[in-house]
Design a protein around this motif. Sequence first.
Motif, PDB file in Angstrom:
ATOM      1  N   ILE A  15       0.687  -9.596  -2.119  1.00 20.63           N
ATOM      2  CA  ILE A  15       0.265  -8.375  -1.454  1.00 20.63           C
ATOM      3  C   ILE A  15      -1.106  -8.620  -0.812  1.00 20.63           C
ATOM      4  CG2 ILE A  15      -0.246  -5.932  -1.785  1.00 20.63           C
ATOM      5  CD1 ILE A  15       2.685  -6.746  -2.295  1.00 20.63           C
ATOM      6  N   GLY A  16      -1.313  -8.065   0.380  1.00 17.26           N
ATOM      7  CA  GLY A  16      -2.580  -8.258   1.082  1.00 17.26           C
ATOM      8  C   GLY A  16      -3.768  -7.792   0.253  1.00 17.26           C
ATOM      9  N   GLN A  17      -4.870  -8.528   0.354  1.00 14.00           N
ATOM     10  CA  GLN A  17      -6.045  -8.241  -0.468  1.00 14.00           C
ATOM     11  C   GLN A  17      -6.601  -6.849  -0.206  1.00 14.00           C
ATOM     12  OE1 GLN A  17      -7.154 -10.367  -2.908  1.00 14.00           O
ATOM     13  NE2 GLN A  17      -8.457  -8.643  -3.526  1.00 14.00           N
ATOM     14  N   SER A  18      -6.471  -6.338   1.001  1.00 14.03           N
ATOM     15  CA  SER A  18      -7.006  -5.004   1.295  1.00 14.03           C
ATOM     16  C   SER A  18      -6.297  -3.930   0.469  1.00 14.03           C
ATOM     17  CB  SER A  18      -6.861  -4.690   2.785  1.00 14.03           C
ATOM     18  OG  SER A  18      -5.491  -4.670   3.178  1.00 14.03           O
ATOM     19  N   HIS A  19      -4.982  -4.102   0.234  1.00 11.95           N
ATOM     20  CA  HIS A  19      -4.247  -3.144  -0.599  1.00 11.95           C
ATOM     21  C   HIS A  19      -4.673  -3.267  -2.057  1.00 11.95           C
ATOM     22  CE1 HIS A  19      -1.761  -2.159   2.802  1.00 11.95           C
ATOM     23  NE2 HIS A  19      -1.325  -3.395   2.919  1.00 11.95           N
ATOM     24  N   VAL A  20      -4.867  -4.495  -2.516  1.00 15.12           N
ATOM     25  CA  VAL A  20      -5.315  -4.717  -3.884  1.00 15.12           C
ATOM     26  C   VAL A  20      -6.700  -4.107  -4.107  1.00 15.12           C
ATOM     27  CG1 VAL A  20      -5.906  -6.488  -5.605  1.00 15.12           C
ATOM     28  CG2 VAL A  20      -3.919  -6.812  -4.116  1.00 15.12           C
ATOM     29  N   ASP A  21      -7.596  -4.288  -3.141  1.00 13.92           N
ATOM     30  CA  ASP A  21      -8.949  -3.767  -3.276  1.00 13.92           C
ATOM     31  C   ASP A  21      -8.965  -2.244  -3.385  1.00 13.92           C
ATOM     32  OD1 ASP A  21     -10.027  -6.296  -3.212  1.00 13.92           O
ATOM     33  OD2 ASP A  21     -10.525  -6.241  -1.073  1.00 13.92           O
ATOM     34  N   GLU A  22      -7.994  -1.579  -2.755  1.00 11.67           N
ATOM     35  CA  GLU A  22      -7.945  -0.118  -2.820  1.00 11.67           C
ATOM     36  C   GLU A  22      -7.612   0.401  -4.217  1.00 11.67           C
ATOM     37  OE1 GLU A  22      -6.758   2.770   0.365  1.00 11.67           O
ATOM     38  OE2 GLU A  22      -5.542   1.045   0.947  1.00 11.67           O
ATOM     39  N   VAL A  23      -6.757  -0.321  -4.941  1.00 15.97           N
ATOM     40  CA  VAL A  23      -6.315   0.165  -6.253  1.00 15.97           C
ATOM     41  C   VAL A  23      -7.174  -0.368  -7.390  1.00 15.97           C
ATOM     42  CG1 VAL A  23      -3.961   0.405  -5.405  1.00 15.97           C
ATOM     43  CG2 VAL A  23      -4.598  -1.683  -6.616  1.00 15.97           C
ATOM     44  N   LYS A  24      -7.930  -1.400  -7.135  1.00 20.29           N
ATOM     45  CA  LYS A  24      -8.687  -2.074  -8.197  1.00 20.29           C
ATOM     46  C   LYS A  24      -9.657  -1.163  -8.948  1.00 20.29           C
ATOM     47  CE  LYS A  24      -9.922  -6.250  -7.249  1.00 20.29           C
ATOM     48  NZ  LYS A  24     -10.641  -7.445  -6.726  1.00 20.29           N
ATOM     49  N   GLY A  92      -3.108   1.857  -0.469  1.00 19.99           N
ATOM     50  CA  GLY A  92      -2.828   0.621  -1.188  1.00 19.99           C
ATOM     51  C   GLY A  92      -1.734   0.800  -2.219  1.00 19.99           C
ATOM     52  N   PHE A  93      -1.818   1.885  -3.017  1.00 22.35           N
ATOM     53  CA  PHE A  93      -0.797   2.105  -4.039  1.00 22.35           C
ATOM     54  C   PHE A  93       0.543   2.447  -3.399  1.00 22.35           C
ATOM     55  CE2 PHE A  93       1.388   4.565  -7.373  1.00 22.35           C
ATOM     56  CZ  PHE A  93       1.386   3.604  -8.381  1.00 22.35           C
ATOM     57  N   LYS A  94       0.532   3.259  -2.345  1.00 25.18           N
ATOM     58  CA  LYS A  94       1.781   3.566  -1.642  1.00 25.18           C
ATOM     59  C   LYS A  94       2.435   2.286  -1.121  1.00 25.18           C
ATOM     60  CE  LYS A  94       0.036   8.067  -0.135  1.00 25.18           C
ATOM     61  NZ  LYS A  94      -0.427   8.851   1.051  1.00 25.18           N
TER      62      LYS A  94
END
Length: 210
Positions: A15-24, A92-94
Amino acid sequence: MTTNNNQNLLQLRFIGQSHVDEVKPSFNALPDNPYADGAFRKRRYSVIKLIDGAIKLQPTKAFVQDDSINTFQGNVERVYENLEQSLLETEGFKHLISQFQEMTGIDKESDIEVHQFRMLAIESDTPPAPEGIHQDGFDHVCVCGVSHENIQGGELLVYETKDADPCFKMEIKDGLFALVNDRQVWHNATPMNKIKADEIGYLDCFVFTA
């Protein structure tokens, strides 16, 4: 990994890092866990649907696994706090949920169970999965790595049979999406140890099931 009839046993993607950063950041607010694994696993749990691009919480229910599946705390009704609304509203979670739907091919109206974990390395060889080699009793089980800090171990292990040696081993890296065919294979994780003994060590991940 596939069987002779081309049935997927394990699918991987990142998964793209930008999506991961949103949920972290949401993992920093995980509550304490009052059950047998509470010393080393903080968690939330919800049942959701993704409908028309929006995540909808379903009625809260206890999480129960039969003791034939979970020998560590089977037949125990466990009630956890829901995922935070602020997390459910992030793109990101969506994206994570839409990826899970795409990879599994489940009906868009299907319930998806979400476990949000912070697995702490608290002593020598802390087990991320205290039940050991197991299946979860679903068609699809997906591990999504989000973050890790000061740990060695915690790799995903996949087995063709419960009594076999692992046929697959991989670090649960940030952004890893590992979808397991829970009806056909078993899974586990290697013990975790802190790299620096005087600092916190943990693995943050989601587990999606359907």
